[in-house]
Design an enzyme around this catalytic site. Structure first.
Site, PDB file in Angstrom:
ATOM      1  N   ASP A   8      12.046  -7.809  18.479  1.00 52.83           N
ATOM      2  CA  ASP A   8      11.354  -9.061  18.742  1.00 52.83           C
ATOM      3  C   ASP A   8      11.623  -9.993  17.571  1.00 52.83           C
ATOM      4  OD1 ASP A   8       9.554 -10.907  19.944  1.00 52.83           O
ATOM      5  OD2 ASP A   8       8.016 -10.301  18.518  1.00 52.83           O
ATOM      6  N   SER A   9      11.282 -11.270  17.767  1.00 50.86           N
ATOM      7  CA  SER A   9      11.395 -12.231  16.679  1.00 50.86           C
ATOM      8  C   SER A   9      10.450 -11.889  15.526  1.00 50.86           C
ATOM      9  CB  SER A   9      11.060 -13.624  17.212  1.00 50.86           C
ATOM     10  OG  SER A   9       9.801 -13.603  17.857  1.00 50.86           O
ATOM     11  N   CYS A  12      11.022  -9.528  23.159  1.00 48.73           N
ATOM     12  CA  CYS A  12      10.911 -10.979  22.978  1.00 48.73           C
ATOM     13  C   CYS A  12      11.218 -11.725  24.277  1.00 48.73           C
ATOM     14  CB  CYS A  12      11.884 -11.421  21.890  1.00 48.73           C
ATOM     15  SG  CYS A  12      11.771 -13.173  21.515  1.00 48.73           S
ATOM     16  N   GLU A  72      -1.272 -15.918  15.682  1.00 50.11           N
ATOM     17  CA  GLU A  72      -0.917 -15.375  14.364  1.00 50.11           C
ATOM     18  C   GLU A  72      -1.957 -15.722  13.302  1.00 50.11           C
ATOM     19  OE1 GLU A  72       3.239 -15.959  13.494  1.00 50.11           O
ATOM     20  OE2 GLU A  72       3.689 -14.387  14.957  1.00 50.11           O
ATOM     21  N   CYS A  77       5.205 -14.188  27.105  1.00 49.01           N
ATOM     22  CA  CYS A  77       5.479 -14.215  25.666  1.00 49.01           C
ATOM     23  C   CYS A  77       4.726 -13.064  25.018  1.00 49.01           C
ATOM     24  CB  CYS A  77       5.020 -15.561  25.113  1.00 49.01           C
ATOM     25  SG  CYS A  77       5.037 -15.673  23.321  1.00 49.01           S
ATOM     26  N   HIS A 110       2.990 -12.701  22.457  1.00 47.03           N
ATOM     27  CA  HIS A 110       1.668 -12.896  21.855  1.00 47.03           C
ATOM     28  C   HIS A 110       0.550 -13.071  22.884  1.00 47.03           C
ATOM     29  CE1 HIS A 110       4.270 -13.628  18.487  1.00 47.03           C
ATOM     30  NE2 HIS A 110       3.272 -13.917  17.680  1.00 47.03           N
TER      31      HIS A 110
END
Ligand code: DGL
Length: 270
Positions: free
Chosen positions: A10-11, A73, A152, A186, A188
């Site tokens: 993932d990023s 991702c 985040e 996504c 998140h």
């Protein structure tokens, strides 16, 4: 039976939501996770840059003798899947096809929604996959670029006025469009399930792309007779930025099973 590890990348840390689902579904599997925390976020970048980053991420993972790779991702799955599949020795699972399959099964009204990063939405990958699954479906895709930084920052819980205001602002048009199924496209967004569910209401089904990709990976390995057996699997984590930061923040995505073994690597070498 195949005891080789599954690679996940993932990023950054968000893909740990998918790694968590893999560990839950297949506790005997070993997992190698790479989070490109030095270059996160990917979600607003061009396809050329994404392809360059994704190829480096895959080259790093190919050091391990992997039996499958899961692209956790959403941004890479929507923009680079074909190239990565062509170039990889191990089978590659992206998040789009499994999530679309599930959403197409769940919808009753035929109106489905997608929320994801800008790069994912502008790729058109979900629309294409939905058209293939069922050309009758009406697809409403929406980029929600403020969700990732807020998650985040830990602003993801119901009652948090900032995330609730932004979620209402973003999602009201989808609610008004009458969708009954929403793909959380996504890494998140599973952490926003309660907030998003609160805005959309209980009649809207939410599809977690990481969970669907984990299920697709299990199906693929089962079909190949390649599931691991008779042991407790472990996870190893690699990051392109500070290992201590990865370790600390991993608790947000992994809960009580926060990452223990984290190693820094220089991704520019790959
Ligand atoms: N991992 C990205 C995705 O799922 C979100 C974070 C980023 O923009 O890099 O699309």
């Amino acid at each position: 039976m195949n005891q080789n590890p599954i690679g996940v990348f993932d990023s950054g840390l968000g893909g740990l939501t998918a790694a968590r689902q893999l560990r839950r579904l297949m506790p005997s599997e070993n997992i190698i996770y790479f989070g490109d925390t030095a270059r996160v976020p990917y979600g607003n970048r061009s396809r050329e840059t994404l392809l360059q980053y994704a190829r480096q991420d895959m080259r790093f993972l190919s050091r391990f003798d992997l039996k499958a790779v899961v692209i956790a991702c959403g941004t890479i799955s929507t923009n680079c899947l074909e190239e990565l599949r062509r170039e990889s020795a191990a089978p590659v699972v992206g998040v789009v096809e499994p999530a679309v399959k599930r959403a197409a099964e769940l919808t009753r009204s035929g109106r489905v929604g997608l929320v994801a990063t800008r790069a994912s939405v502008s790729s058109g990958a979900y629309e294409r996959a939905f058209r293939e699954a069922n050309p009758e479906l009406e697809v409403h895709a929406l980029a929600c670029p403020l969700f990732v930084p807020l998650v985040e920052e830990g602003r993801c819980r119901p009652g948090d006025v900032v995330i609730e205001t932004i979620a209402r602002e973003y999602l009201t048009p989808l609610k008004e469009a009458g969708i009954d199924t929403l793909v959380l496209g996504c890494t998140h967004y599973p952490l926003l399930e309660e907030v998003i569910g609160g805005v959309m209401g209980p009649e809207t089904a939410l599809v977690d792309v990481g969970a669907e990709a984990a299920r697709a990976c299990r199906t693929l390995l089962a079909e190949r007779g390649a599931l691991a057996k008779d042991r407790e699997g472990a996870a190893r984590y690699y990051t392109s930025d500070r290992a201590a930061d990865f370790q600390r923040l991993s608790a947000l995505f992994l809960g009580e099973n926060a990452a223990r073994q984290v190693e820094h690597i220089d991704i520019s070498q790959y």
